[in-house]
Motif scaffolding. Structure first.
Motif, mmCIF file in Angstrom:
data_model
loop_
_atom_site.group_PDB
_atom_site.id
_atom_site.type_symbol
_atom_site.label_atom_id
_atom_site.label_comp_id
_atom_site.label_asym_id
_atom_site.label_seq_id
_atom_site.Cartn_x
_atom_site.Cartn_y
_atom_site.Cartn_z
ATOM 1 N N ILE A 1 0.517 -5.633 1.244
ATOM 2 C CA ILE A 1 -0.829 -6.155 1.036
ATOM 3 C C ILE A 1 -0.827 -7.637 1.406
ATOM 4 O O ILE A 1 0.025 -8.394 0.927
ATOM 5 N N PRO A 2 -1.730 -8.090 2.268
ATOM 6 C CA PRO A 2 -1.727 -9.504 2.684
ATOM 7 C C PRO A 2 -1.810 -10.444 1.485
ATOM 8 O O PRO A 2 -2.476 -10.157 0.484
ATOM 9 N N TRP B 1 0.850 -1.186 0.000
ATOM 10 C CA TRP B 1 0.000 0.000 0.000
ATOM 11 C C TRP B 1 0.891 1.243 0.000
ATOM 12 O O TRP B 1 1.974 1.221 0.592
ATOM 13 N N GLY C 1 -3.395 -13.074 1.011
ATOM 14 C CA GLY C 1 -4.752 -13.504 0.696
ATOM 15 C C GLY C 1 -5.588 -12.450 0.010
ATOM 16 O O GLY C 1 -6.763 -12.704 -0.310
ATOM 17 N N GLN C 2 -5.030 -11.252 -0.200
ATOM 18 C CA GLN C 2 -5.768 -10.187 -0.868
ATOM 19 C C GLN C 2 -5.094 -9.738 -2.173
ATOM 20 O O GLN C 2 -5.592 -8.857 -2.861
ATOM 21 N N LEU C 3 -3.972 -10.376 -2.500
ATOM 22 C CA LEU C 3 -3.195 -9.956 -3.662
ATOM 23 C C LEU C 3 -3.795 -10.471 -4.971
ATOM 24 O O LEU C 3 -4.374 -11.562 -5.027
ATOM 25 N N LEU D 1 -4.907 1.641 5.805
ATOM 26 C CA LEU D 1 -4.159 0.625 5.068
ATOM 27 C C LEU D 1 -2.695 1.033 5.048
ATOM 28 O O LEU D 1 -2.371 2.193 4.789
ATOM 29 N N ARG E 1 -11.296 -11.490 -3.645
ATOM 30 C CA ARG E 1 -10.729 -12.526 -2.782
ATOM 31 C C ARG E 1 -11.447 -12.544 -1.429
ATOM 32 O O ARG E 1 -11.635 -13.607 -0.839
ATOM 33 N N GLN E 2 -11.849 -11.367 -0.958
ATOM 34 C CA GLN E 2 -12.624 -11.331 0.285
ATOM 35 C C GLN E 2 -14.016 -11.946 0.090
ATOM 36 O O GLN E 2 -14.647 -12.370 1.051
ATOM 37 N N ARG F 1 -8.693 -7.458 -4.259
ATOM 38 C CA ARG F 1 -8.893 -7.581 -2.808
ATOM 39 C C ARG F 1 -10.359 -7.882 -2.498
ATOM 40 O O ARG F 1 -10.673 -8.750 -1.674
ATOM 41 N N MET F 2 -11.277 -7.188 -3.176
ATOM 42 C CA MET F 2 -12.699 -7.390 -2.918
ATOM 43 C C MET F 2 -13.146 -8.779 -3.368
ATOM 44 O O MET F 2 -13.911 -9.460 -2.675
#
Length: 723
Positions: A537-538, A522, A540-542, A533, A707-708, A704-705
């Motif tokens: 970037i984690p 970020w 799991g969100q990349l 932020l 993957r979430q 990111r959205m």
């Protein structure tokens, strides 16, 4: 000592400098006049002479004479790192010990400064960026100014914002000029200054010079009798590339091929190597060690050509350079003359060819878009600094103003010279001094840039002498037909290319697919714009490393995509040829290293579906592309992200990362029907389809959205990247 005796001594130094053991080397009359003014009269002088005339001989001979009389070291301010390396070697031949301080030798700075303090250095070459480094400016520069025996400003047109290559860091020289002790001579040199720039530089040279500060201006004719200028009009980029591949070996000796962008330089280098030519690339992205190796290879004629951007600029001293070819037209005839002036310095004949392209104007427009910002953005920056309780670094200031970092940096340097801000340890501060936005001057500069672009169009199309045209652009009063260019003596090359060469060039430029690197960190300073932020970037969100059909800046797919993706282009379904190329990119991606069809143990999983990005201006294009990929790839079209109702749907600002993220925050959503489709698809990876990416932040936010919302991975696929 009489002036006659001084000249004899000067000629002896020249003989050592050029390696003339016979002792017959003699200074040109204007070279001697400049040296006499500097050494005998301690004056300030501006020398405007063509490349290869011997401007460096003036300051090296003057240095030797002044040092022999107890003078301090010569300080040469030059932006040309390659030329610095050449000049250190040249100075050694005359017994002159030269050292440099620039971005490529940071590990040597302390040693060099110690040698200067000990009186062991005759010449110190400094890059202009050093002049505004706080430590150098506050601690080293005052000592240098007090001890300097001669100040040399190389490429002096950079001082003037009327010049084609204005550099804000050079304006810091005004301070150094004002701080020089009385009687310290100053020499400014350039090969590319018209009358207006010459007058501006000469006026600035008078800063702090006392009553005798009127600069001696020595301006000579700019013709180079060895240069044969020509223009080749070819219908498209493949034809130009094919012509170069077929005819490069016919050009004399070794030389330089200039391109307008890094992407084009890489394309041209790859194709010419494929054709069997020994070439190297030289761009702003080339590592310093690789640059030095490329320079050495060209000097030793181990390569036929360097394929270079303006990163090479004037900074290369090779007297036997046999040709300069421009694959794409520079936006200024003065910049063009400067670059072609590297050829033919020590040979009787050198070829200079311009191969203009239709994409040139789009590239000109891009570079024009990073000009000095409007007053509102400047005032916002000044107010932000004034209200800060500490110095603000570029990363800290960037989120608070709508400017990209490079443009912000340039603006701050201009404001620094104007006295409105100051760079200190830790960043930038406001000085509180009043500042006036000189809108009229900035408008005139912009107008001048437009006039220069029109002049380059006229140069390419003129039926009159091309050398005379360029010399008149530089206000050379002795301009006359040269008798050598293609208009004076007839073309020396035709524009024919073989079918085989054209097919090969089309194959190279038609090769689709470039990687799209994901954002992994970020941007700093997001807390200042209300976003929680920071850092990495984690995982799991990349987003994964994606693919694009091409770059907007290249001369292959860029030429096809650029007209499709301008804001003025009408929306519509994806063209058939572009759709086929995207499928080829997808197939290569799948079968390539790490692809889902590669069979490798740690390969990506096959995408479970396709997701489209929403678009304000090209919804048909993106949705038809996503649907085509889904149909050919036999994957479901899962749906599209959407804009949040009531959210600002204007395009994110083309400024900096933090501002783009703030503009994106809260504008996108994963609709429930898309989220349900993702769950039903088993949460596997998805292809995310968009038209183009400039900074990567829209893709990062969307990934990111998704993957979430249960997507295992996100594989971005876009038509183009802005690079």
């Amino acid at each position: 000592m009489t002036n006659e005796e001084l000249r004899t001594e000067a000629d002896a130094v020249l003989a050592r400098l050029v390696g003339d053991q016979s002792g017959r080397a003699r200074l040109r009359e204007d070279q001697w006049r400049a040296i006499e003014a500097l050494v005998a009269d301690k004056r300030r002088a501006l020398v405007v002479q063509r490349t290869g005339w011997g401007k460096s001989a003036v300051y090296f001979v003057a240095t030797a004479l002044l040092r022999a009389r107890g003078g301090g070291p010569t300080v040469i301010v030059s932006p040309l790192l390659a030329l610095m390396r050449n000049q250190v070697e040249a100075a050694a031949r005359a017994g002159i010990h030269a050292r440099t301080i620039n971005s490529s030798n940071t590990e040597e700075w302390e040693t060099v400064q110690a040698e200067v303090a000990a009186g062991q250095v005759d010449v110190l070459l400094v890059s202009p960026e050093r002049l505004n480094n706080p430590d150098f400016r506050d601690e080293v520069l005052p000592r240098l100014a007090a001890a300097t025996g001669l100040l040399v400003v190389d490429e002096a047109h950079c001082i003037s914002d009327w010049g084609h290559d204005f550099r804000p860091d050079y304006r810091r020289l005004r301070t150094m000029l004002a701080d020089l002790p009385s009687g310290v001579p100053v020499l400014a040199t350039t090969a590319t200054a018209n009358s207006r720039v010459t007058a501006d530089v000469a006026e600035q040279l008078g800063t702090g010079g006392g009553s005798g500060s009127d600069a001696l201006v020595l301006r000579g004719p700019l013709d180079r009798e060895s240069l044969s200028l020509g223009v080749l009009e070819l219908p498209d980029a493949p034809s130009r590339l094919a012509w170069l591949g077929e005819h490069l070996s016919e050009l004399p000796g070794s030389g330089i091929i200039y391109t307008l962008t890094v992407a084009a330089a890489e394309e041209v280098t790859a194709f010419l190597r494929q054709c069997g030519h020994t070439v190297s690339s030289y761009t702003g992205k080339t590592e310093n060690a690789d640059r030095q190796q490329a320079e050495e290879d060209l000097l030793a004629n181990r390569v036929k050509a360097l394929v270079a951007t303006s990163a090479l600029g004037m900074g290369f001293d090779k007297p036997d350079l046999g040709f300069v070819v421009h694959l794409g037209s520079p936006s200024s005839p003065i910049a063009y003359y400067q670059q072609v002036g590297r050829a033919g310095r020590g040979v009787e004949h050198a070829e200079v060819l311009l191969l203009p392209g239709k994409e040139d104007e789009a590239i000109w427009r891009y570079f024009a878009s990073v000009a000095f910002p409007p007053e509102s953005q400047v005032r916002l920056t000044l107010d932000t600094l004034a209200n800060a309780d500490r110095p603000l670094s570029l990363p800290a200031l960037e989120p608070l103003v709508e400017l990209r970092r490079t443009r912000l940096d340039t603006m701050l340097k201009v404001l620094d010279v104007d006295g409105a801000v100051r760079r200190v340890k830790g960043g930038w501060i406001s000085t509180g001094q009043p500042w006036v936005y000189d809108a009229e001057r900035y408008a005139w500069v912009a107008h001048q840039r437009e006039a220069e672009q029109q002049a380059m169009r006229n140069y390419a199309s003129t039926s009159e002498c091309r050398m005379e045209f360029l010399r008149r652009q530089l206000d050379d009063e002795e301009a006359a037909p040269c008798g050598r260019c293609d208009n004076c003596a007839g073309p020396r090359f035709d524009n024919k290319v073989s079918a085989a060469a054209l097919d090969a060039a089309k194959g190279e430029l038609g090769r689709a697919g470039v990687e799209v690197e994901p954002r992994k960190m970020w941007p700093t300073g997001l807390a200042a714009v209300g976003m929680d932020l920071k850092g990495r970037i984690p995982a799991g969100q990349l987003a994964a490393t994606g693919r694009a059909l091409g770059r907007l800046s290249d001369i292959g797919w860029g030429n096809r995509l650029r007209p499709m993706l301008t804001p003025q282009s009408p929306d519509g379904p994806i063209p058939d040829d572009v759709a086929r190329a995207v499928i080829d990119v997808l197939a290569d991606w799948a079968k390539g290293p790490g692809g889902w069809a590669s069979g490798e143990p740690d390969a990506l999983r096959r995408p479970v579906g396709v997701v489209a990005m929403p678009s304000r201006i090209r919804p048909q294009l993106i949705h038809s592309l996503a649907g085509h990929i889904a149909a050919v790839g036999r994957m479901p079209l899962l749906g599209s992200l959407a804009y949040v109702p009531g959210a600002d749907q204007s395009s994110p600002p083309r400024s900096n990362s933090a501002q783009r993220l703030r503009a994106l925050d809260g504008t996108l959503t994963v609709p429930e029907e898309l989220a349900e489709q993702l769950r039903q698809a088993g949460g596997g990876p998805v292809l995310l389809v968009d038209d183009f990416t400039e900074t990567g932040w829209t893709l990062a936010v969307a990934a990111r959205m998704l993957r979430q919302a249960s997507a295992e991975g996100v594989l971005p696929l876009v038509l183009a990247i802005q690079a």
